[in-house]
Scaffold this active site. Structure first.
Site, short mmCIF file in Angstrom:
data_model
loop_
_atom_site.label_atom_id
_atom_site.label_comp_id
_atom_site.label_asym_id
_atom_site.label_seq_id
_atom_site.Cartn_x
_atom_site.Cartn_y
_atom_site.Cartn_z
N HIS A 76 -12.65 63.16 -45.09
CA HIS A 76 -11.62 63.24 -44.06
C HIS A 76 -11.29 61.87 -43.46
O HIS A 76 -10.46 61.75 -42.57
CB HIS A 76 -12.09 64.19 -42.96
N LYS A 135 -9.91 58.03 -42.70
CA LYS A 135 -8.62 57.37 -42.82
C LYS A 135 -8.85 55.89 -42.55
O LYS A 135 -9.22 55.48 -41.46
CB LYS A 135 -7.60 57.92 -41.82
N ASP A 161 -7.25 42.17 -46.97
CA ASP A 161 -7.82 40.81 -47.06
C ASP A 161 -9.13 40.67 -46.29
O ASP A 161 -9.52 39.57 -45.88
CB ASP A 161 -6.81 39.76 -46.58
N HIS A 186 -2.52 65.75 -33.16
CA HIS A 186 -3.43 65.45 -34.27
C HIS A 186 -4.43 64.35 -33.92
O HIS A 186 -5.36 64.09 -34.68
CB HIS A 186 -2.64 65.05 -35.51
N LYS A 198 -7.54 62.28 -32.45
CA LYS A 198 -8.94 62.56 -32.13
C LYS A 198 -9.44 61.36 -31.33
O LYS A 198 -9.76 60.30 -31.90
CB LYS A 198 -9.78 62.73 -33.40
N ASP A 210 -16.23 57.49 -19.09
CA ASP A 210 -16.53 56.67 -17.91
C ASP A 210 -15.52 55.56 -17.68
O ASP A 210 -15.82 54.56 -17.02
CB ASP A 210 -17.94 56.07 -18.01
#
Length: 527
Positions: free
Chosen positions: A172, A174, A179, A422, A424, A429
């Site tokens: 999952h 991404k 470079d 979508h 996450k 704090d």
């Protein structure tokens, strides 16, 4: 009886045959490779030196589709040595074709391109991927590939039935690294719906641009996945009799008209007040927030080997990026602010909330409403815990597609398309920012491999708090009914005052009923 016996024998034969087909090919002859270290001579390294100190990492949050696409475009078009790409999904739509053509063009300039793609959503794209991989300086590997049924997603689920433990586990992550010095990571896959170009529904998401020291650690994570037994060269999964030149011509034909899906001019400032990345790359210096950061990634063989790929700190006892999020949340002293598209906390997640709330620490979550949820099967699992979370004093906000569409200043033009959350993320704090691929559900914890980046920065925490505040304005606040403490109701506020809805907003009772039926067939730990 004879017919039944014959059917049983046939099923056993089929199960045996198909189960044999699901074994991952032997990859021992595969040539391992490693990330190319950052070179001071590349243009991106020079921009990095002008933007951050050698032992620092700079970040820029990218909440809008135009900035997120521009970042990827600028990095790929300026690449000189290497591009490492790791995604759960790359769609064969306008955005996906544009993205892959950028990579092909970079390879044509002599840049080494490695693409690692989870195999779940590649159904029907074998010839296209072969055409892409036929170019020099390009290599494609599929993570945990399906071998017998490749024609459609439904057919892949048939194969998964025969080896569910392995084939249910997906990559999952991404990640885009260029470079060895700059990267993009976060929640977005590559496809129209992630860059606000789909006609029916688009995701609200968040990426971060990474510049400097942390990029080397992210490269080590990529190498671990790239060289894992689950990463199989495309040519070992998909066969073709077509000559490489024929394949390259086919790719050219498929992508010759591929243009950036976002055609409108990029605003002079994004929603956080930052100027366009194109201008800053052209000037040779990026306006970034410098901060200490650490990244965690699940091991590629997460189900079979519970160890941790931990960057910059000793290995810990469990192999789960979600664990690191949970530990930091449980240690919160002043506040917790989270966004997650899929919220099925389970007993561990609920315990985290209880521990935080018993110290009277505010705990706020923004998630999808049933109306904005793209994975409807998750809803029964969420609804099971919703009242218990509210009882603990957790503030829950559920995204309203209608209200998002009415607020183009904050979210862009949606037209007739529906908005879905979508991203996450978390702010802990007011000082620690989490951005990653981790959903707060059993699938992220037990099955999918995930990534999590933690950044220690009050400035970025303030920016992310502002972005989540925008989401809250366009969401329903969930509360217990003042008339009946056993009932949930949804509240919005505007100039006309408070508006209360007594049932799942913006959806039909029929859809709610159908999804409730799924609860009978969908075990919670598979949601």
């Amino acid at each position: 009886m004879k017919v039944l016996s014959l059917l049983r024998v046939l099923c056993v034969v089929l199960l045996t045959a198909f189960a044999g087909c699901t074994v991952i090919p032997n990859t021992s002859a595969r040539i391992p490779s490693a990330a190319i270290p950052a070179s001071p001579s590349t243009a991106l390294s020079q921009i990095a030196r002008a933007s951050v100190q050698p032992d620092e990492t700079g970040f820029r949050l990218m909440p809008t589709a135009d900035v997120a696409l521009d970042a990827r475009t600028q990095l790929i078009t300026r690449a000189q040595k290497s591009i490492d790409v790791q995604y759960y999904e790359i769609h064969k739509d306008s955005t996906g074709r544009f993205f892959l053509r950028l990579l092909r063009d970079a390879a044509a300039r002599g840049v080494r391109v490695r693409l690692l793609l989870d195999d779940l959503h590649t159904a029907g794209e074998d010839e296209f991927l072969l055409a892409f991989a036929a170019h020099e300086n390009l290599e494609v590997r599929l993570f945990n590939p399906f071998l017998s049924f490749r024609g459609s997603l439904g057919a892949k689920y048939v194969e998964a039935f025969f080896d569910f433990k392995r084939l249910n586990r997906r990559m999952h992550n991404k990640l885009l690294i260029v470079d060895g010095i700059m990267a993009v990571t976060g929640g977005r896959n590559i496809g129209d719906e992630y860059f606000q170009s789909d006609d029916t529904a688009n995701f609200l998401d968040l990426d971060t641009l990474v510049c400097g020291e942390l990029s080397a650690g992210l490269s080590r994570v990529f190498d671990e996945y790239w060289n894992s037994d689950s990463a199989v060269p495309l040519a070992q999964v998909v066969r073709t009799a077509l000559a490489p030149q024929h394949l390259r011509e086919a790719f050219e034909k498929e992508t010759v008209d591929a243009t950036a899906p976002i055609q409108s001019p990029i605003p002079e400032q994004d929603v956080l007040g930052h100027p366009p990345l194109y201008d800053q790359f052209t000037l040779g210096k990026l306006d970034l927030v410098r901060a200490q950061a650490i990244a965690y990634a699940d091991a590629p063989d997460k189900i079979r080997r519970p160890t941790s790929a931990n960057l910059g700190a000793p290995d810990i006892r469990l192999d789960a990026a979600l664990l690191h999020v949970r530990e930091r949340v449980r240690a919160a002293k002043r506040s917790v602010l989270e966004t997650t598209p899929y919220l099925v906390p389970g007993t561990e997640g609920l315990e985290s909330m209880r521990l935080v709330r018993q110290r009277d620490v505010p705990f706020t979550i923004v998630t999808n409403s049933l109306a904005s949820l793209d994975e409807g099967s998750v809803f029964p699992g969420y609804r099971k815990y919703r009242k218990r979370m509210v009882d603990l004093g957790v503030q829950i906000y559920e995204l309203s597609p209608r209200r998002v569409a009415q607020d183009q200043r904050r979210f862009g033009v949606f037209g007739r398309s529906s908005a879905r959350l979508h991203g996450k993320t978390a702010v802990i704090d007011g000082e620690t920012v989490f951005v990653g691929s981790v959903n707060f559900d059993p699938r992220s914890e037990k099955y999918n491999t995930e990534m999590a980046v933690f950044i220690e920065s009050r400035e970025l925490a303030q920016e992310l708090t502002q972005l989540i505040g925008n989401l809250k304005i366009s969401s329903y606040r969930v509360r217990l009914s003042p008339q009946d403490s056993n009932q949930i109701e949804w509240v919005t506020e505007d100039a006309g005052g408070e508006h209360v809805v007594g049932s799942e907003p913006e959806v039909s009772a029929w859809r709610e009923f159908i999804l409730e039926l799924l609860n009978v067939f969908a075990p919670e730990d598979l949601l």
